[in-house]
Design a protein around this motif. Sequence first.
Motif, PDB file in Angstrom:
ATOM      1  N   MET A 197       0.829  -1.199   0.000  1.00 38.02           N
ATOM      2  CA  MET A 197       0.000   0.000   0.000  1.00 38.02           C
ATOM      3  C   MET A 197       0.868   1.255   0.000  1.00 38.02           C
ATOM      4  SD  MET A 197      -3.218   0.815   2.520  1.00 38.02           S
ATOM      5  CE  MET A 197      -2.225   0.705   4.009  1.00 38.02           C
ATOM      6  N   PHE A 198       1.925   1.266   0.810  1.00 39.47           N
ATOM      7  CA  PHE A 198       2.806   2.430   0.885  1.00 39.47           C
ATOM      8  C   PHE A 198       3.529   2.669  -0.431  1.00 39.47           C
ATOM      9  CE2 PHE A 198       7.206   3.919   1.456  1.00 39.47           C
ATOM     10  CZ  PHE A 198       6.946   5.226   1.864  1.00 39.47           C
ATOM     11  N   TRP A 199       4.190   1.636  -0.964  1.00 37.00           N
ATOM     12  CA  TRP A 199       4.989   1.826  -2.168  1.00 37.00           C
ATOM     13  C   TRP A 199       4.118   2.085  -3.396  1.00 37.00           C
ATOM     14  CZ3 TRP A 199       9.729   3.217  -1.875  1.00 37.00           C
ATOM     15  CH2 TRP A 199      10.518   2.818  -0.798  1.00 37.00           C
ATOM     16  N   ALA A 200       2.998   1.390  -3.497  1.00 41.05           N
ATOM     17  CA  ALA A 200       2.107   1.614  -4.641  1.00 41.05           C
ATOM     18  C   ALA A 200       1.541   3.031  -4.609  1.00 41.05           C
ATOM     19  CB  ALA A 200       0.972   0.591  -4.636  1.00 41.05           C
ATOM     20  N   SER A 201       1.169   3.507  -3.434  1.00 40.19           N
ATOM     21  CA  SER A 201       0.661   4.879  -3.310  1.00 40.19           C
ATOM     22  C   SER A 201       1.734   5.896  -3.675  1.00 40.19           C
ATOM     23  CB  SER A 201       0.164   5.127  -1.880  1.00 40.19           C
ATOM     24  OG  SER A 201      -0.916   4.284  -1.566  1.00 40.19           O
ATOM     25  N   SER A 202       2.980   5.602  -3.316  1.00 36.57           N
ATOM     26  CA  SER A 202       4.083   6.503  -3.653  1.00 36.57           C
ATOM     27  C   SER A 202       4.251   6.620  -5.161  1.00 36.57           C
ATOM     28  CB  SER A 202       5.384   6.006  -3.022  1.00 36.57           C
ATOM     29  OG  SER A 202       5.281   5.933  -1.609  1.00 36.57           O
ATOM     30  N   PHE A 203       4.191   5.485  -5.851  1.00 33.85           N
ATOM     31  CA  PHE A 203       4.306   5.510  -7.314  1.00 33.85           C
ATOM     32  C   PHE A 203       3.094   6.188  -7.950  1.00 33.85           C
ATOM     33  CE2 PHE A 203       7.430   2.070  -6.631  1.00 33.85           C
ATOM     34  CZ  PHE A 203       8.466   2.567  -7.415  1.00 33.85           C
ATOM     35  N   SER A 204       1.925   5.984  -7.360  1.00 31.39           N
ATOM     36  CA  SER A 204       0.726   6.637  -7.880  1.00 31.39           C
ATOM     37  C   SER A 204       0.847   8.157  -7.784  1.00 31.39           C
ATOM     38  CB  SER A 204      -0.512   6.152  -7.120  1.00 31.39           C
ATOM     39  OG  SER A 204      -1.684   6.743  -7.639  1.00 31.39           O
ATOM     40  N   ILE A 205       1.382   8.630  -6.675  1.00 30.64           N
ATOM     41  CA  ILE A 205       1.582  10.073  -6.496  1.00 30.64           C
ATOM     42  C   ILE A 205       2.501  10.618  -7.586  1.00 30.64           C
ATOM     43  CG2 ILE A 205       2.671  11.806  -5.010  1.00 30.64           C
ATOM     44  CD1 ILE A 205       1.598  10.183  -2.604  1.00 30.64           C
ATOM     45  N   LEU A 206       3.584   9.908  -7.880  1.00 31.56           N
ATOM     46  CA  LEU A 206       4.522  10.353  -8.912  1.00 31.56           C
ATOM     47  C   LEU A 206       3.830  10.459 -10.274  1.00 31.56           C
ATOM     48  CD1 LEU A 206       7.728   8.301  -7.993  1.00 31.56           C
ATOM     49  CD2 LEU A 206       7.300  10.730  -7.584  1.00 31.56           C
ATOM     50  N   VAL A 207       3.009   9.468 -10.598  1.00 32.70           N
ATOM     51  CA  VAL A 207       2.301   9.475 -11.876  1.00 32.70           C
ATOM     52  C   VAL A 207       1.312  10.631 -11.943  1.00 32.70           C
ATOM     53  CG1 VAL A 207       0.580   8.228 -13.248  1.00 32.70           C
ATOM     54  CG2 VAL A 207       2.577   7.028 -12.348  1.00 32.70           C
ATOM     55  N   LEU A 208       0.550  10.828 -10.877  1.00 35.67           N
ATOM     56  CA  LEU A 208      -0.461  11.888 -10.872  1.00 35.67           C
ATOM     57  C   LEU A 208       0.170  13.275 -10.876  1.00 35.67           C
ATOM     58  CD1 LEU A 208      -2.987  10.291  -8.351  1.00 35.67           C
ATOM     59  CD2 LEU A 208      -3.225  10.449 -10.837  1.00 35.67           C
ATOM     60  N   VAL A 209       1.299  13.428 -10.181  1.00 38.64           N
ATOM     61  CA  VAL A 209       2.029  14.703 -10.215  1.00 38.64           C
ATOM     62  C   VAL A 209       2.517  14.980 -11.638  1.00 38.64           C
ATOM     63  CG1 VAL A 209       4.194  15.823  -9.527  1.00 38.64           C
ATOM     64  CG2 VAL A 209       2.722  14.800  -7.794  1.00 38.64           C
ATOM     65  N   GLY A 210       3.058  13.947 -12.288  1.00 35.30           N
ATOM     66  CA  GLY A 210       3.525  14.106 -13.658  1.00 35.30           C
ATOM     67  C   GLY A 210       2.412  14.483 -14.607  1.00 35.30           C
ATOM     68  N   TRP A 211       1.246  13.848 -14.448  1.00 36.31           N
ATOM     69  CA  TRP A 211       0.102  14.158 -15.307  1.00 36.31           C
ATOM     70  C   TRP A 211      -0.374  15.586 -15.104  1.00 36.31           C
ATOM     71  CZ3 TRP A 211      -2.521  12.642 -19.436  1.00 36.31           C
ATOM     72  CH2 TRP A 211      -3.787  13.176 -19.650  1.00 36.31           C
ATOM     73  N   GLN A 212      -0.511  15.997 -13.857  1.00 36.57           N
ATOM     74  CA  GLN A 212      -0.982  17.352 -13.582  1.00 36.57           C
ATOM     75  C   GLN A 212       0.025  18.399 -14.059  1.00 36.57           C
ATOM     76  OE1 GLN A 212      -4.083  16.644 -13.363  1.00 36.57           O
ATOM     77  NE2 GLN A 212      -4.532  18.001 -11.637  1.00 36.57           N
ATOM     78  N   ALA A 213       1.323  18.091 -13.937  1.00 35.40           N
ATOM     79  CA  ALA A 213       2.348  19.013 -14.427  1.00 35.40           C
ATOM     80  C   ALA A 213       2.261  19.133 -15.945  1.00 35.40           C
ATOM     81  CB  ALA A 213       3.732  18.537 -14.002  1.00 35.40           C
ATOM     82  N   TRP A 214       2.060  18.010 -16.632  1.00 37.93           N
ATOM     83  CA  TRP A 214       1.944  18.017 -18.097  1.00 37.93           C
ATOM     84  C   TRP A 214       0.717  18.802 -18.546  1.00 37.93           C
ATOM     85  CZ3 TRP A 214      -0.856  14.517 -21.737  1.00 37.93           C
ATOM     86  CH2 TRP A 214      -0.410  14.694 -23.060  1.00 37.93           C
ATOM     87  N   GLN A 215      -0.350  18.739 -17.740  1.00 35.44           N
ATOM     88  CA  GLN A 215      -1.571  19.480 -18.050  1.00 35.44           C
ATOM     89  C   GLN A 215      -1.487  20.941 -17.622  1.00 35.44           C
ATOM     90  OE1 GLN A 215      -4.603  18.077 -19.557  1.00 35.44           O
ATOM     91  NE2 GLN A 215      -2.961  16.675 -20.122  1.00 35.44           N
TER      92      GLN A 215
END
Length: 295
Positions: free
Chosen positions: A38-56
């Motif tokens: 749960m911890f590591w998967a959530s960490s990777f999810s945050i990275l992906v969502l941050v990248g998406w929002q930055a791209w947008q």
Amino acid sequence: MKDQRQAMLLGLATVLLWSTAATAFKVSLAYLSPIALMFWASSFSILVLVGWQAWQGQLRASLTPGRRGMLLSIGFGLINPCLYYLLLFGAYDRLPAQEAMAINYTWALTLTYLAVPLLGHRLHLSDGIAGLVCYGGVFVIATRGDVLSFQLSDGAGVALALLSTLAWALYWIFNTRDTREPVAGLLLNFLFAWPLLLLLALYEGWQWPSWQGMAGAAWVGAFEMGIAFVLWLLAMKKATNTSRLSNLIFLSPPLSLVFVAVIVGEVIRPSTVVGLVMVVAGLYLQQRYRSQDAQ
């Protein structure tokens, strides 16, 4: 711009990613505890969502939610990812992937039932019939076909799987009152939940995962928790016929069984197939009759 063809392609991509979830969960849990995953998967999810929002170009706005947004993020974050994935990974840790996956698909029915007291929705006859069929399927799966014995294969695992559907349904019911942009809201939920997830990981006993565990957590976080959510939102925005798009969801259970059999190596029990067919049939009947009522 609306484009049903693009919506269907995005929907198919989403369903394909969802179909890998049960396999990814089970493989990852061979190397990680539910809390660590749960911890590591959530960490990777945050990275992906941050990248998406930055791209947008929306990252700055996403990270300045205001006082109400912060409070919502704390509350939602406690449910998703904290409570939901703790229950779900706990179920996958105890049950074969095929069983946990099949039971988890009943969350849509749980959502319908909870919407009656919480949102004031009406319960239809089709909802009752769907419940009998779906939960009959769950009973077949949980007893592994020996329904007359009334003995569950793993009572705690089945309970965790059913409780995860309750947590997920509650999350989406509460989301009906959430006016935040969906991706920004999900990112904030994960960000505000992350310190608690870190504390849980430290309390359990910190260990750096093996590369297999890290790779599994990366797949779960990036694709199941992150990219699939974004793709489905894009599909819904593009769709001119959301009913056709929603029907793609029914492709996910059989695809999931294929991945579980081929990659995890589980022998698919006939009772799982029968129970899953009952679950999907119940959900399909409910969706069909509700769509007819709405017309």
